[in-house]
Design a protein around this motif. Structure first.
Motif, PDB file in Angstrom:
ATOM      1  N   TYR A 219     -87.556  54.212 -24.350  1.00 57.05           N
ATOM      2  CA  TYR A 219     -86.796  53.040 -25.566  1.00 57.05           C
ATOM      3  C   TYR A 219     -87.480  51.747 -25.138  1.00 57.05           C
ATOM      4  CZ  TYR A 219     -83.095  51.056 -28.277  1.00 57.05           C
ATOM      5  OH  TYR A 219     -82.592  49.964 -28.537  1.00 57.05           O
TER       6      TYR A 219
ATOM      7  N   LYS B 131     -88.663  58.049 -31.422  1.00 59.27           N
ATOM      8  CA  LYS B 131     -89.100  59.797 -31.395  1.00 59.27           C
ATOM      9  C   LYS B 131     -88.339  60.393 -30.054  1.00 59.27           C
ATOM     10  CE  LYS B 131     -90.009  63.267 -34.284  1.00 59.27           C
ATOM     11  NZ  LYS B 131     -91.347  63.556 -34.841  1.00 59.27           N
TER      12      LYS B 131
ATOM     13  N   ARG C  62     -84.481  59.486 -28.986  1.00 58.75           N
ATOM     14  CA  ARG C  62     -83.769  60.014 -29.550  1.00 58.75           C
ATOM     15  C   ARG C  62     -83.790  61.581 -28.919  1.00 58.75           C
ATOM     16  NH1 ARG C  62     -81.723  58.089 -34.419  1.00 58.75           N
ATOM     17  NH2 ARG C  62     -81.200  60.302 -34.449  1.00 58.75           N
TER      18      ARG C  62
END
Length: 175
Positions: free
Chosen positions: A68, A148, A151
């Motif tokens: 992140y 991506k 997540r």
């Protein structure tokens, strides 16, 4: 009593981005505090296992929150926030993957110690494949691909969870 240090760590975490080079480590401890709280509430024994689980969870948090941080690297540099992605620099991808390997290795060793079998190992294997997929997502440090991967960590956790549940239910059913 375990909730008191957990609260303190959670409270200071947002401020660590100003003065600590890897605030993801503080987040790793904050997110891991539920483990000793659960052991105290339910088992109140086997604190060595609790500590080892904290370590596994810590490295997983460090891996996914660094993914992140890779998303926001440019913005964080502009505003002077410190993150693991900035601190690790060109070794950020290697650091993320090392953290995934450490997480899986710790969980594998726990499984061996507790005599977990094939279903648990299959869950870890699937999680390992998911981590490799993350490598392919983050290797070029493209913002949306890193996001991506971040997540996608629910699948990493789900693979481990379902492998453990399948293993424990099989043992329960057979024995």
């Amino acid at each position: 009593l375990w909730s008191l240090p957990a609260l303190a760590i959670a409270a200071i975490y947002p401020f660590t981005k100003r003065w600590f080079s890897i605030p993801q480590a503080i987040l790793g401890f904050a997110f891991s505090m539920g483990i000793p709280m659960a052991f105290a509430a339910v088992r109140n024994d086997d604190w060595e296992l609790a500590a080892i689980l904290v370590a596994a969870n810590f490295f997983w948090v460090l891996a996914y929150d660094t993914e992140y941080a890779m998303v926001d690297r440019e913005d964080d540099l502009k505003i002077g926030i410190k993150t693991a992605a900035i601190t690790f620099g060109t070794f950020d991808v290697a650091a993320v993957m090392t953290c995934y390997v450490i997480t899986l290795l710790i969980l594998y060793l726990i499984g061996k110690t507790l005599h977990y079998g094939l279903l648990y190992q299959m869950g870890l294997g699937l999680a390992g494949l998911i981590a490799m997929y993350h490598f392919f997502l983050i290797r070029h440090r493209e913002r949306m691909q890193c996001f991506k991967a971040f997540r996608h960590n629910n699948w990493f956790g789900a693979a481990i969870f379902f492998g453990l549940v399948a293993e424990l239910n099989l043992k329960h059913w057979l024995f």
